[in-house]
Motif scaffolding. Structure first.
Motif, PDB file in Angstrom:
ATOM      1  N   LEU A   1      -2.318   2.876  -0.981  1.00 20.09           N
ATOM      2  CA  LEU A   1      -2.359   2.286  -2.179  1.00 20.09           C
ATOM      3  C   LEU A   1      -2.514   0.496  -1.788  1.00 20.09           C
ATOM      4  O   LEU A   1      -1.638   0.120  -1.341  1.00 20.09           O
ATOM      5  N   ASN A   2      -3.912   0.291  -1.885  1.00 17.07           N
ATOM      6  CA  ASN A   2      -4.292  -1.038  -1.265  1.00 17.07           C
ATOM      7  C   ASN A   2      -3.865  -0.710   0.244  1.00 17.07           C
ATOM      8  O   ASN A   2      -4.081  -0.024   0.844  1.00 17.07           O
ATOM      9  N   SER A   3      -2.942  -1.918   0.719  1.00 22.09           N
ATOM     10  CA  SER A   3      -2.719  -1.752   2.191  1.00 22.09           C
ATOM     11  C   SER A   3      -1.515  -0.768   2.471  1.00 22.09           C
ATOM     12  O   SER A   3      -1.099  -0.473   3.616  1.00 22.09           O
TER      13      SER A   3
ATOM     14  N   HIS B   1     -14.798  -6.716  -9.991  1.00 24.18           N
ATOM     15  CA  HIS B   1     -14.664  -7.312  -8.894  1.00 24.18           C
ATOM     16  C   HIS B   1     -16.022  -7.891  -8.184  1.00 24.18           C
ATOM     17  O   HIS B   1     -16.328  -7.996  -7.099  1.00 24.18           O
TER      18      HIS B   1
ATOM     19  N   ASN C   1     -12.138  -1.129 -11.742  1.00 26.49           N
ATOM     20  CA  ASN C   1     -12.256  -2.636 -11.161  1.00 26.49           C
ATOM     21  C   ASN C   1     -13.739  -2.526 -10.589  1.00 26.49           C
ATOM     22  O   ASN C   1     -14.188  -3.649 -10.196  1.00 26.49           O
TER      23      ASN C   1
ATOM     24  N   GLY D   1       3.006  -4.907  -4.900  1.00 31.60           N
ATOM     25  CA  GLY D   1       3.557  -3.896  -4.226  1.00 31.60           C
ATOM     26  C   GLY D   1       4.755  -3.101  -4.645  1.00 31.60           C
ATOM     27  O   GLY D   1       4.760  -1.798  -4.395  1.00 31.60           O
TER      28      GLY D   1
ATOM     29  N   LEU E   1      -8.024  -0.197   2.520  1.00 34.83           N
ATOM     30  CA  LEU E   1      -7.780  -1.529   3.144  1.00 34.83           C
ATOM     31  C   LEU E   1      -6.868  -0.916   4.210  1.00 34.83           C
ATOM     32  O   LEU E   1      -5.635  -0.681   4.284  1.00 34.83           O
TER      33      LEU E   1
ATOM     34  N   PHE F   1     -16.618  -7.327  -4.308  1.00 33.70           N
ATOM     35  CA  PHE F   1     -17.805  -6.340  -4.046  1.00 33.70           C
ATOM     36  C   PHE F   1     -19.033  -6.961  -4.101  1.00 33.70           C
ATOM     37  O   PHE F   1     -19.981  -6.392  -4.296  1.00 33.70           O
TER      38      PHE F   1
ATOM     39  N   ALA G   1     -10.920   1.240  -3.034  1.00 30.37           N
ATOM     40  CA  ALA G   1      -9.621   1.528  -2.645  1.00 30.37           C
ATOM     41  C   ALA G   1      -9.932   2.938  -2.025  1.00 30.37           C
ATOM     42  O   ALA G   1     -10.991   3.434  -2.180  1.00 30.37           O
TER      43      ALA G   1
ATOM     44  N   HIS H   1       9.002 -11.042   3.229  1.00 29.63           N
ATOM     45  CA  HIS H   1       9.983 -10.136   2.607  1.00 29.63           C
ATOM     46  C   HIS H   1       9.348  -8.957   2.370  1.00 29.63           C
ATOM     47  O   HIS H   1       8.435  -8.895   1.620  1.00 29.63           O
TER      48      HIS H   1
ATOM     49  N   THR I   1     -15.426 -10.463   3.319  1.00 31.54           N
ATOM     50  CA  THR I   1     -15.498 -10.484   1.578  1.00 31.54           C
ATOM     51  C   THR I   1     -15.406 -11.976   1.263  1.00 31.54           C
ATOM     52  O   THR I   1     -14.793 -12.886   1.970  1.00 31.54           O
TER      53      THR I   1
HETATM   54  N1  LIG Z   1     -11.464  -5.515  -0.029  1.00 29.48           N
HETATM   55  C1  LIG Z   1     -10.783  -5.258  -0.966  1.00 29.48           C
HETATM   56  N2  LIG Z   1      -9.468  -5.924  -1.138  1.00 29.48           N
HETATM   57  C2  LIG Z   1      -8.647  -5.729  -2.163  1.00 29.48           C
HETATM   58  C3  LIG Z   1      -8.989  -4.683  -3.024  1.00 29.48           C
HETATM   59  C4  LIG Z   1     -10.153  -3.851  -2.923  1.00 29.48           C
HETATM   60  O1  LIG Z   1     -10.568  -3.210  -3.871  1.00 29.48           O
HETATM   61  N3  LIG Z   1     -10.998  -4.257  -2.092  1.00 29.48           N
HETATM   62  N4  LIG Z   1      -8.147  -4.492  -3.998  1.00 29.48           N
HETATM   63  C5  LIG Z   1      -7.311  -5.705  -4.480  1.00 29.48           C
HETATM   64  C6  LIG Z   1      -6.276  -5.329  -5.622  1.00 29.48           C
HETATM   65  S1  LIG Z   1      -6.906  -4.572  -6.951  1.00 29.48           S
HETATM   66  C7  LIG Z   1      -5.095  -5.559  -5.536  1.00 29.48           C
HETATM   67  S2  LIG Z   1      -3.983  -5.155  -6.743  1.00 29.48           S
HETATM   68  C8  LIG Z   1      -4.661  -6.233  -4.194  1.00 29.48           C
HETATM   69  C9  LIG Z   1      -3.203  -5.710  -3.783  1.00 29.48           C
HETATM   70  O2  LIG Z   1      -2.596  -6.425  -2.842  1.00 29.48           O
HETATM   71  P1  LIG Z   1      -1.234  -6.355  -2.827  1.00 29.48           P
HETATM   72  O3  LIG Z   1      -0.365  -6.277  -3.708  1.00 29.48           O
HETATM   73  O4  LIG Z   1      -0.662  -7.218  -1.421  1.00 29.48           O
HETATM   74  O5  LIG Z   1      -0.921  -4.664  -2.103  1.00 29.48           O
HETATM   75  P2  LIG Z   1      -0.444  -4.162  -0.819  1.00 29.48           P
HETATM   76  O6  LIG Z   1      -1.198  -4.180   0.429  1.00 29.48           O
HETATM   77  O7  LIG Z   1       0.003  -2.464  -1.218  1.00 29.48           O
HETATM   78  O8  LIG Z   1       0.968  -4.781  -0.210  1.00 29.48           O
HETATM   79  C10 LIG Z   1       2.035  -4.611  -1.180  1.00 29.48           C
HETATM   80  C11 LIG Z   1       3.245  -4.894  -0.006  1.00 29.48           C
HETATM   81  O9  LIG Z   1       4.550  -5.094  -0.742  1.00 29.48           O
HETATM   82  C12 LIG Z   1       5.580  -4.466  -0.119  1.00 29.48           C
HETATM   83  N5  LIG Z   1       6.643  -3.997  -1.006  1.00 29.48           N
HETATM   84  C13 LIG Z   1       6.818  -2.851  -1.852  1.00 29.48           C
HETATM   85  N6  LIG Z   1       7.631  -2.786  -2.318  1.00 29.48           N
HETATM   86  C14 LIG Z   1       8.216  -4.100  -2.067  1.00 29.48           C
HETATM   87  C15 LIG Z   1       9.500  -4.329  -2.664  1.00 29.48           C
HETATM   88  O10 LIG Z   1      10.292  -4.030  -3.409  1.00 29.48           O
HETATM   89  N7  LIG Z   1       9.957  -5.815  -2.158  1.00 29.48           N
HETATM   90  C16 LIG Z   1       9.289  -6.490  -1.171  1.00 29.48           C
HETATM   91  N8  LIG Z   1       9.597  -7.697  -0.819  1.00 29.48           N
HETATM   92  N9  LIG Z   1       8.010  -5.872  -0.727  1.00 29.48           N
HETATM   93  C17 LIG Z   1       7.552  -4.582  -1.134  1.00 29.48           C
HETATM   94  C18 LIG Z   1       4.767  -3.281   0.651  1.00 29.48           C
HETATM   95  O11 LIG Z   1       5.475  -2.819   1.704  1.00 29.48           O
HETATM   96  C19 LIG Z   1       3.306  -4.033   0.827  1.00 29.48           C
HETATM   97  O12 LIG Z   1       3.408  -4.353   2.218  1.00 29.48           O
HETATM   98  O13 LIG Z   1      -5.409  -6.209  -3.172  1.00 29.48           O
HETATM   99  C20 LIG Z   1      -6.668  -6.716  -3.527  1.00 29.48           C
HETATM  100  N10 LIG Z   1      -7.590  -6.484  -2.458  1.00 29.48           N
END
Ligand SMILES: Nc1nc2c(c(=O)[nH]1)N[C@H]1C(S)=C(S)[C@@H](COP(=O)(O)OP(=O)(O)OC[C@H]3O[C@@H](n4cnc5c(=O)[nH]c(N)nc54)[C@H](O)[C@@H]3O)O[C@H]1N2
Ligand SMILES: Nc1nc2c(c(=O)[nH]1)N[C@H]1C(S)=C(S)[C@@H](COP(=O)(O)OP(=O)(O)OC[C@H]3O[C@@H](n4cnc5c(=O)[nH]c(N)nc54)[C@H](O)[C@@H]3O)O[C@H]1N2
Ligand code: SF4
Ligand SMILES: [Mo]
Length: 680
Positions: A576-578, A306, A302, A118, A642, A671, A571, A414, A657
């Motif tokens: 960016l993701n969620s 995926h 991806n 994230g 997401l 996928f 995506a 966190h 999924t």
């Molecule tokens: N259906 C479906 N699901 C998928 C995908 C898809 O294409 N389709 N893609 C997948 C892929 S490729 C990925 S990489 C994953 C990503 O999944 P995650 O890495 O969980 O991505 P995010 O949803 O962006 O969540 C990141 C979180 O980190 C928090 N954050 C940001 N900066 C910091 C920080 O400095 N410290 C802390 N503690 N928190 C922080 C943000 O606020 C956010 O809530 O999702 C996957 N999930």
């Protein structure tokens, strides 16, 4: 360097922290101590002043009224979102007391850290946290949710995450975007390819969805999901049959081209067409375009990866440039990921030596629901989540949420926001944004290394990941020096990697002076790859030993049940993701969560464009809006984004999924699920 924080007004260098290949250089504008504007750095050779809409609107997120400012403890049922403010002292002592008890009563593997990228800062993700959980002896997370299957598959062919320098691709005459929605997810590759196009290059997109990238292309080739390996093998069949192969290159730099020539004879264009849905004449057209191109570049996304067969598919696509000797041509070759070039000293950063027992049980992050609900090994009793939002992003979300709702699971989250995952936490900790931290950034696409120095003061009482881990280590009573290192000390340790000469001249001092520095990356060829043979492995003995077919091979998707549509939840453009799915501005730009379906399929189900629809399978259901047209093939439905809990909490695509793992890398199969669709 504290100057950036204390300056009330000015423009300060920064870097985008999001999990995006472009890793842009930014300029942060401050007025009265507050960030008021974020621009692309015009001096950054790749960014060239242009950034995406998501980050241009980033100030809305960092000063969002819902951003967390204080630690919280839960006062209502899990998932209800009822919390009360507590102090940091209470938060740290509650967590460490509970962990000490668990370690005593159940053993350290009862604790699982769950994180992803994230925030891509390496110190915040892979530094103090990994050290702390190593010292605890906690269960180990397998970081497999993103690129794992394709990385392993590409690696069998090319010896690791090594591809073309994207800046060189401006010279390529053919650009193939293979299962990547680059207009939304890698916009600077699009800018480079567009520049090449102005000099006569052609852009081809191979995808299951006529998305923004497909609409930008000169030629869009729709393909049935999970069949790309067959398409790549069909192209190889024609390249060999029609004499487009570069025999000298294959002889010098590959292993197994003679076996491959025989192997692909069975992948006739007719057979490949029946598998992929691509007309025979288009397979010939693609192969001839590729064979005749002066130089050709493939950007692998991806999409192919995926899936159940994602590793093998990526491996197959990665073989193509070798056949026509693209790796020696200006801008030719491929990029799946370029992370190998910037490899830092991971052991020095993560300190696996702090683990008294050496090993521990490994938990695949794609199987979080199973790990929480149906443990195969030691039961998990505590979860520490940072840099990730598994309640939304992990597959089989219904099961994940059942697990997160367990009363006997002590969960700490966190984050900057009360995410869906955080609503299940016992303790919630507020995180600083990347602009408030010191960290090291390494792109997995271009070759630049960046330093972030804090440009703004921590928001409210928020703390960085490293700061929280240092406090937790202290609260646990651990005395190792490594658990007290500063962020700068960890940057110095990481950059000192005797196994990677590319970054040998990059130092913390240099980064402080220049902000970003390009690694000294030598061309891959002529040279020795990190495969067992040192060459491109068209035939892989290593794969054979592991029980895979040694040649690139098409394997069909796993049977996912009797539902008529393959469901592709990808995506979207403005999240960016969620991340951003909870920020008003970004949600407004994205409008509604839509399901793209083919006109013919919709007619049979009496669904019209704009209808509210229900999408379901055995794992769960969600509610979306139908987008009916010709943007997907019959039998395929595509959703983008997401959407967290989305509209009325009903657009959670990961409820549908599969939590199967891919053929390689224990990767995700987002996928490869099937669904049914009906009008509500
Ligand atoms: N259906 C479906 N699901 C998928 C995908 C898809 O294409 N389709 N893609 C997948 C892929 S490729 C990925 S990489 C994953 C990503 O999944 P995650 O890495 O969980 O991505 P995010 O949803 O962006 O969540 C990141 C979180 O980190 C928090 N954050 C940001 N900066 C910091 C920080 O400095 N410290 C802390 N503690 N928190 C922080 C943000 O606020 C956010 O809530 O999702 C996957 N999930
Ligand atoms: N705007 C935006 N940018 C992002 C992200 C984001 O969420 N939003 N996420 C970031 C992250 S973590 C990552 S990993 C990257 C991901 O970036 P991309 O690699 O672009 O990944 P996706 O958008 O998930 O899927 C890529 C494409 O594959 C197609 N596809 C699905 N199945 C198949 C198939 O079987 N064959 C083919 N040929 N195509 C298929 C989809 O329609 C989609 O267009 O982007 C990063 N950048
Ligand atoms: S999300 Fe990607 S394109 Fe947007 S600013 Fe960040 S690195 Fe650049
Ligand atoms: Mo990702």
């Amino acid at each position: 360097m504290m100057a950036y924080i204390t300056e009330q007004n000015g423009v300060f260098p920064s870097v985008c922290s999001l999990d995006c290949p472009d890793q842009c250089g930014l300029l942060v504008h401050k007025e009265n101590g507050r960030i008021v504007r974020i621009d692309g750095d015009p001096e950054h050779p790749v960014t060239q002043g242009a950034i995406c809409n998501k980050v241009r609107n980033m100030t809305e997120r960092i000063y969002d009224k819902n951003r967390l400012q204080y630690p919280l403890k839960r006062v209502g049922p899990k998932g209800s979102g009822q919390f009360e403010r507590i102090t940091w002292d209470e938060a740290i002592s509650t967590i460490t007391a509970e962990w000490k008890r668990l370690i005593e009563e159940e053993g350290p593997e009862a604790i699982l850290p769950y994180s992803f990228y994230g925030n891509m800062g390496r110190i915040g993700t892979e530094g103090m946290g990994r050290r702390l959980f190593n010292r605890i002896g906690a269960s180990k997370l397998i970081y497999s949710i993103c690129e794992a299957a394709g990385t392993e598959g590409y690696g069998y062919t090319m010896g690791g995450s090594y591809g073309t320098d994207p800046e060189e691709t401006v010279h390529a005459k053919l650009h193939i975007m293979w299962g990547i929605n680059a207009v939304s997810t890698n916009m600077h590759q699009v800018a480079i390819s567009e520049k090449a196009r102005k000099q006569g290059a052609k852009v081809v997109v191979i995808d299951v969805h006529r998305n923004r990238t497909a609409k930008w292309a000169d030629w869009f080739i729709p393909v049935l999901p999970g069949t790309d390996a067959a398409l790549a093998l069909g192209v190889m069949h024609i390249l060999f049959a029609e004499g487009y192969t570069d025999e000298a290159f294959m002889t010098e730099f590959t292993v197994g081209h003679e076996q491959l020539r025989e192997h692909v004879k069975s992948y006739t264009p007719e057979l490949v067409s029946s598998i992929t849905g691509v007309p025979v004449e288009d397979i010939y057209k693609l192969a001839r375009m590729y064979g005749e191109a002066e130089s050709a570049f493939i950007r692998i996304g991806n999409g192919p990866q995926h899936h159940d067969n994602g590793g093998m598919t990526t491996r197959a696509i990665a073989c193509l440039p070798a056949l026509t000797g693209q790796w020696l041509k200006s801008g030719g070759g491929a990029i799946k990921g370029n992370g190998g070039y910037l490899m830092i000293n991971k052991p020095a950063l993560e300190r696996p030596d702090l683990r008294a027992q050496g090993g521990a049980q490994e938990i695949n992050m794609n199987l979080l629901g199973i790990a929480l609900m149906e443990p195969q090994g030691q039961k998990l009793s505590s979860l520490y989540v940072f840099n990730a939002n598994p309640a939304v992003v992990a597959p089989n979300a219904t099961k994940v949420r059942e697990g997160l709702a367990r009363e006997d699971l002590f969960t700490v989250v966190h984050d900057l926001f009360l995410t869906e995952t955080a609503t299940y936490a016992d303790i919630v900790l507020p995180a600083t944004s990347n602009f408030e931290n010191t960290d090291l950034y390494l792109s997995y696409w271009h070759h630049y290394v960046h330093l972030q120095q804090p440009v703004a003061a921590p928001y409210g009482e928020s703390k960085s990941n490293s700061d929280v881990f240092r406090l937790l280590a202290e609260g646990m009573g651990y005395e190792e020096e490594a658990l007290r290192d500063s962020d700068e000390a960890m940057i110095v340790q990481s950059l000192n990697n005797p196994n990677n000469r590319n970054i040998a001249s990059i130092t913390l001092e240099g980064l402080k002076e220049h902000g970003s520095i390009k690694a000294d990356v030598k061309p891959l060829f002529p040279g020795r790859l990190r495969t067992p043979s040192g060459r491109i492995e068209l035939y892989s003995a290593q794969m054979e030993r592991k029980g895979f077919p040694p040649m690139p091979t098409y394997t069909p998707l796993v049977d996912d049940g009797p539902y008529p549509f393959l469901f592709i939840p990808t995506a979207n453009h403005n999240f960016l993701n969620s991340t951003f799915s909870n920020n008003e501005k970004h949600v407004k730009l994205e409008k509604t969560p839509k399901l793209h379906m083919n006109r013919a399929d919709a007619a049979v189900l009496r669904i019209e464009d704009g209808d509210a629809i229900k999408v379901w399978n055995d794992r769960g259901d969600c509610e979306l809006t139908a987008a009916v047209g010709d943007d997907v093939l019959s039998g395929v439905v595509v959703m983008q984004g997401l959407w967290a809990d989305g509209k009325d909490g009903k657009a959670l695509v990961n409820a549908l999924t599969p939590d199967r793992v891919a053929d390689m890398g224990k990767g995700a199969t987002f996928f490869s699920g099937r669904v049914q669709v009906a009008k509500i």
